[in-house]
Design a protein around this motif. Structure first.
Motif, PDB file in Angstrom:
ATOM      1  N   SER B 191      41.545  32.079  96.273  1.00 43.15           N
ATOM      2  CA  SER B 191      40.264  32.441  96.856  1.00 43.15           C
ATOM      3  C   SER B 191      40.413  33.764  97.590  1.00 43.15           C
ATOM      4  O   SER B 191      41.510  34.131  97.992  1.00 43.15           O
ATOM      5  CB  SER B 191      39.832  31.349  97.833  1.00 43.15           C
ATOM      6  N   PRO B 192      39.321  34.486  97.758  1.00 53.34           N
ATOM      7  CA  PRO B 192      39.398  35.767  98.467  1.00 53.34           C
ATOM      8  C   PRO B 192      39.956  35.608  99.884  1.00 53.34           C
ATOM      9  O   PRO B 192      40.699  36.465 100.354  1.00 53.34           O
ATOM     10  CB  PRO B 192      37.941  36.235  98.520  1.00 53.34           C
ATOM     11  N   GLU B 193      39.599  34.484 100.535  1.00 52.50           N
ATOM     12  CA  GLU B 193      40.107  34.272 101.904  1.00 52.50           C
ATOM     13  C   GLU B 193      41.626  34.152 101.889  1.00 52.50           C
ATOM     14  O   GLU B 193      42.314  34.721 102.719  1.00 52.50           O
ATOM     15  CB  GLU B 193      39.519  32.991 102.516  1.00 52.50           C
ATOM     16  N   LEU B 194      42.105  33.376 100.927  1.00 55.19           N
ATOM     17  CA  LEU B 194      43.548  33.172 100.830  1.00 55.19           C
ATOM     18  C   LEU B 194      44.239  34.506 100.557  1.00 55.19           C
ATOM     19  O   LEU B 194      45.274  34.835 101.150  1.00 55.19           O
ATOM     20  CB  LEU B 194      43.846  32.171  99.711  1.00 55.19           C
ATOM     21  N   MET B 195      43.656  35.273  99.673  1.00 57.80           N
ATOM     22  CA  MET B 195      44.226  36.578  99.329  1.00 57.80           C
ATOM     23  C   MET B 195      44.276  37.493 100.545  1.00 57.80           C
ATOM     24  O   MET B 195      45.273  38.181 100.786  1.00 57.80           O
ATOM     25  CB  MET B 195      43.321  37.213  98.255  1.00 57.80           C
ATOM     26  N   ARG B 196      43.186  37.475 101.298  1.00 54.28           N
ATOM     27  CA  ARG B 196      43.135  38.309 102.498  1.00 54.28           C
ATOM     28  C   ARG B 196      44.215  37.881 103.480  1.00 54.28           C
ATOM     29  O   ARG B 196      44.907  38.698 104.070  1.00 54.28           O
ATOM     30  CB  ARG B 196      41.758  38.218 103.150  1.00 54.28           C
ATOM     31  N   HIS B 197      44.315  36.567 103.634  1.00 54.04           N
ATOM     32  CA  HIS B 197      45.320  36.051 104.558  1.00 54.04           C
ATOM     33  C   HIS B 197      46.720  36.494 104.126  1.00 54.04           C
ATOM     34  O   HIS B 197      47.509  36.966 104.948  1.00 54.04           O
ATOM     35  CB  HIS B 197      45.231  34.529 104.606  1.00 54.04           C
ATOM     36  N   LEU B 198      47.016  36.336 102.838  1.00 50.90           N
ATOM     37  CA  LEU B 198      48.357  36.682 102.358  1.00 50.90           C
ATOM     38  C   LEU B 198      48.637  38.168 102.520  1.00 50.90           C
ATOM     39  O   LEU B 198      49.726  38.570 102.941  1.00 50.90           O
ATOM     40  CB  LEU B 198      48.504  36.267 100.893  1.00 50.90           C
ATOM     41  N   ASN B 199      47.649  38.973 102.201  1.00 51.32           N
ATOM     42  CA  ASN B 199      47.825  40.406 102.381  1.00 51.32           C
ATOM     43  C   ASN B 199      48.103  40.746 103.835  1.00 51.32           C
ATOM     44  O   ASN B 199      48.972  41.555 104.150  1.00 51.32           O
ATOM     45  CB  ASN B 199      46.557  41.148 101.932  1.00 51.32           C
ATOM     46  N   ARG B 200      47.355  40.099 104.690  1.00 57.45           N
ATOM     47  CA  ARG B 200      47.481  40.398 106.108  1.00 57.45           C
ATOM     48  C   ARG B 200      48.861  40.004 106.645  1.00 57.45           C
ATOM     49  O   ARG B 200      49.519  40.793 107.322  1.00 57.45           O
ATOM     50  CB  ARG B 200      46.387  39.646 106.877  1.00 57.45           C
ATOM     51  N   VAL B 201      49.302  38.787 106.311  1.00 61.43           N
ATOM     52  CA  VAL B 201      50.581  38.357 106.881  1.00 61.43           C
ATOM     53  C   VAL B 201      51.737  39.175 106.305  1.00 61.43           C
ATOM     54  O   VAL B 201      52.708  39.473 107.011  1.00 61.43           O
ATOM     55  CB  VAL B 201      50.842  36.832 106.699  1.00 61.43           C
ATOM     56  N   MET B 202      51.616  39.551 105.041  1.00 59.66           N
ATOM     57  CA  MET B 202      52.700  40.350 104.451  1.00 59.66           C
ATOM     58  C   MET B 202      52.767  41.717 105.123  1.00 59.66           C
ATOM     59  O   MET B 202      53.847  42.245 105.375  1.00 59.66           O
ATOM     60  CB  MET B 202      52.495  40.503 102.951  1.00 59.66           C
ATOM     61  N   LEU B 203      51.605  42.258 105.404  1.00 58.41           N
ATOM     62  CA  LEU B 203      51.554  43.559 106.052  1.00 58.41           C
ATOM     63  C   LEU B 203      52.101  43.489 107.483  1.00 58.41           C
ATOM     64  O   LEU B 203      52.931  44.295 107.901  1.00 58.41           O
ATOM     65  CB  LEU B 203      50.097  44.007 106.050  1.00 58.41           C
ATOM     66  N   GLU B 204      51.629  42.481 108.226  1.00 57.11           N
ATOM     67  CA  GLU B 204      52.096  42.327 109.608  1.00 57.11           C
ATOM     68  C   GLU B 204      53.601  42.119 109.650  1.00 57.11           C
ATOM     69  O   GLU B 204      54.300  42.680 110.495  1.00 57.11           O
ATOM     70  CB  GLU B 204      51.408  41.117 110.262  1.00 57.11           C
ATOM     71  N   HIS B 205      54.071  41.301 108.723  1.00 56.54           N
ATOM     72  CA  HIS B 205      55.505  41.035 108.684  1.00 56.54           C
ATOM     73  C   HIS B 205      56.284  42.318 108.422  1.00 56.54           C
ATOM     74  O   HIS B 205      57.267  42.601 109.107  1.00 56.54           O
ATOM     75  CB  HIS B 205      55.840  40.011 107.609  1.00 56.54           C
ATOM     76  N   SER B 206      55.851  43.082 107.432  1.00 59.12           N
ATOM     77  CA  SER B 206      56.596  44.288 107.061  1.00 59.12           C
ATOM     78  C   SER B 206      56.637  45.284 108.213  1.00 59.12           C
ATOM     79  O   SER B 206      57.670  45.894 108.481  1.00 59.12           O
ATOM     80  CB  SER B 206      55.958  44.947 105.842  1.00 59.12           C
ATOM     81  N   GLU B 207      55.511  45.431 108.885  1.00 59.76           N
ATOM     82  CA  GLU B 207      55.495  46.372 110.007  1.00 59.76           C
ATOM     83  C   GLU B 207      56.434  45.927 111.113  1.00 59.76           C
ATOM     84  O   GLU B 207      57.150  46.720 111.703  1.00 59.76           O
ATOM     85  CB  GLU B 207      54.071  46.503 110.567  1.00 59.76           C
TER      86      GLU B 207
END
Lengths: 345, 231
Positions: B191-207
């Protein structure tokens, strides 16, 4: 039984080489290599006392403590304090992209600008980190990582091998491999610039030798960085300011289990929960515990290149929390960590 | 007897974990065991790692002394060099063909031999399981070895998902298998929500990883990668 049979069948010529292999193998065992001594110390600095031991002539040790230590220290110094810009390739998710990277140091803080030159336009300017973290005194912050205790930690988790030399971006590099001692982290192969210590190429390697991602410079310029080079080129560039993110946020969550050597290095409050960052010195993973509502009930993993996100949930006092463990760690490890998240008390 | 069963089950769980296919029950079991006697479990892991490592063709691998000792024992059982100068004739006439096959391999054969032994050891402690588990174990070492030279072939090219709008920066999803139901792993359209969540956590983690780690630009490259400016 079967093993003996296999050996019986091997030809006599193989026998002697087998012995040679065994000799090497025995001296390679962790207990011994931990105290191994440099035959030709690469650094002129006095070595730590515990490394004094008779050298073993005739044996080629892959990476002695002194060598690995000197190289790692050099890397840590370079990635923190060196100003550079360059073009690099990043292979990831089965595709290769090119990007421009700029690294500057302003008032003791690092500023990075990363811009992808292929695919969708993406740009990031990151600033303001490190100073806070350093003050925090975390043993695994950039500054503290390569202190003697930090290095000790890393060496107890990885074997280090010098794999030879190669030329990257028209520069001579020493190839250093960090091979994990347990299955909870990935290996790394880093080609370190001989002159500056900057990693010119780094690969993340899964247990079966599968390369998960590769970052490699094509061109490197070590001239000092102008302020203009650190300004975003596109209007959509994302800015990330890390100031104050290493503060002393006290988490209400704990891990019932974490892979050996991973320590909490940062905790941060989010609008809908919190995030906890763990690092073993080379690898890192982040645990997100968030209130995302009942719709976010996916259970399983999602991967992008070397990064895995394992999602699960937890109910505490009838409140449902979504747990996401994200990191460049094996899937199964992320799963184990996610299962072990619990509320304090 | 019950101890043996426990051990056997642990081994199966460990093997499943290595393939990333451990069920929840198995993970709990391993967690508990690693608390109780972590060293034993870890030692077994080392052997798994070693098998892969040697098969990959690494000339020098960190070998634990237990294995070295067992190899020493195997050598002790062998006829001496002088005796085996005429190898197959005395031993077993049926082996003539095989020894001719072995000889030209010379040094390469040594590494292969050791690895073979290690893999056999691994398989012996597993009970045979229905399904392709054993096969997977054998196939694993056949993968490309790590080289410092460019080796694009070792990158896994993602299979296209059903979602035609999915772009390459999207994470691929593998949902948790239901306990005891060995369903094939399928790609889900998130779902778009799930995708957004995954993108967000991956980004936060990498930073965040970029700030604590010492990897230079790599985490930043990851943090910038998944971004998709205004859709």
């Amino acid at each position: 039984m079967i093993m003996a049979k296999v050996f019986c069948c091997s030809a006599p010529k193989a026998n002697s080489s087998l012995l040679a292999f065994l000799l090497l193998a025995i001296f390679q065992s962790p207990s011994i290599s931990a105290q191994a001594v440099a035959e030709e110390p690469v650094s002129k600095e006095p070595e730590p006392n515990e490394n004094r031991e008779a050298a073993r002539p005739g044996l080629v040790l892959p990476a002695t403590d002194a060598e690995a230590q000197a190289l790692l220290a050099k890397v840590a110094e370079a990635v923190t304090n060196l100003e550079y810009r360059g073009l690099a390739t990043f292979e990831h998710v089965g595709v290769m992209e090119t990007l421009e990277v700029v690294h500057g140091v302003r008032n003791g803080e690092q500023v990075e600008r990363i811009r992808y030159l292929t695919g969708a336009p993406r740009e990031l300017v990151s600033s303001g980190h490190d100073a806070q973290c350093r003050r925090d005194g975390s043993p695994l912050s950039r500054a503290g990582l390569w202190s003697s205790s930090g290095l000790e930690n890393v060496r107890s988790l990885y074997h280090f091998f010098i794999r030879g030399q190669e030329r990257i971006a028209d520069r001579e590099a020493v190839v250093l491999e960090a091979r994990p001692r347990d299955p909870h982290r990935y290996g790394m192969v880093i080609s370190v610039d001989r002159e500056t210590g900057l990693p010119l190429k780094s690969m993340l390697v899964a247990p079966a030798g599968r390369v998960l991602e590769r970052f490699q410079f094509v061109e490197l310029d070590l001239a000092p960085i102008n302020d203009a080079d650190l300004q975003p080129l596109s209007n959509e560039a994302r800015k990330s300011d890390g100031s104050g993110q290493c503060g002393a946020h006290v988490s209400r969550w704990r891990l019932g289990w974490a892979p050996n050597g991973f320590k909490a290095v940062a905790a941060r409050e989010l609008a809908d929960g919190e995030m906890l960052v763990f690092s073993d010195g080379l690898s890192a993973f982040t645990v997100f515990v968030q209130k995302l509502g009942p719709d976010m009930n996916y259970q399983g993993r999602a991967t992008r290149g070397a990064t895995v996100a394992y999602m699960d949930h937890l109910e505490v006092n009838n409140v449902r929390y979504t747990i996401t463990v994200v990191g460049e760690i094996p899937d199964s490890t992320a799963q184990l960590v996610a299962k072990s998240v619990a509320a304090k008390n | 007897m019950s101890h043996g069963n426990h051990q056997q089950r642990l081994n199966e769980s460990l093997s499943a974990l290595m393939d990333g296919e451990a069920s929840e029950l198995e993970i709990q079991r391993l967690l508990k065991e690693s608390d109780a006697s972590g060293s034993d479990l870890q030692e077994r892991w080392s052997r798994y790692q070693l098998a892969g490592s040697v098969l990959r063709g690494d000339k020098v691998a960190p070998v634990d002394l237990g294995l070295a000792a067992s190899i020493s024992a195997a050598i002790a059982d062998e006829p001496s060099l002088a005796d085996s100068a005429q190898p197959s004739a005395a031993n077993d006439s049926g082996d003539t063909g095989r020894s001719r096959w072995w000889r030209p391999l010379s040094r390469g054969a040594v590494a292969a031999t050791v690895a073979f032994a290690a893999v056999l050891g691994v398989q012996q402690i597993q009970s045979p399981q229905p399904g392709g588990n054993m096969l997977a174990e054998v196939e694993r070492p056949a993968q490309q070895p790590v080289q410092s030279l460019p080796q694009p072939s070792s990158f896994v090219v993602p299979t296209p998902t059903l979602n035609t709008r999915a772009v390459s920066t999207a994470p691929q999803l593998v949902p948790e298998q239901r306990l005891g139901v060995p369903s094939p792993q399928v790609q889900v359209v998130p779902s778009p929500e799930l995708m957004r969540h995954l993108n967000r956590v991956m980004l936060e983690h990498s930073e965040q990883a970029a700030r604590v780690g010492s990897q230079g630009m790599v985490p930043f490259a990851r943090a910038t990668y998944g971004e998709r400016p205004s859709e």
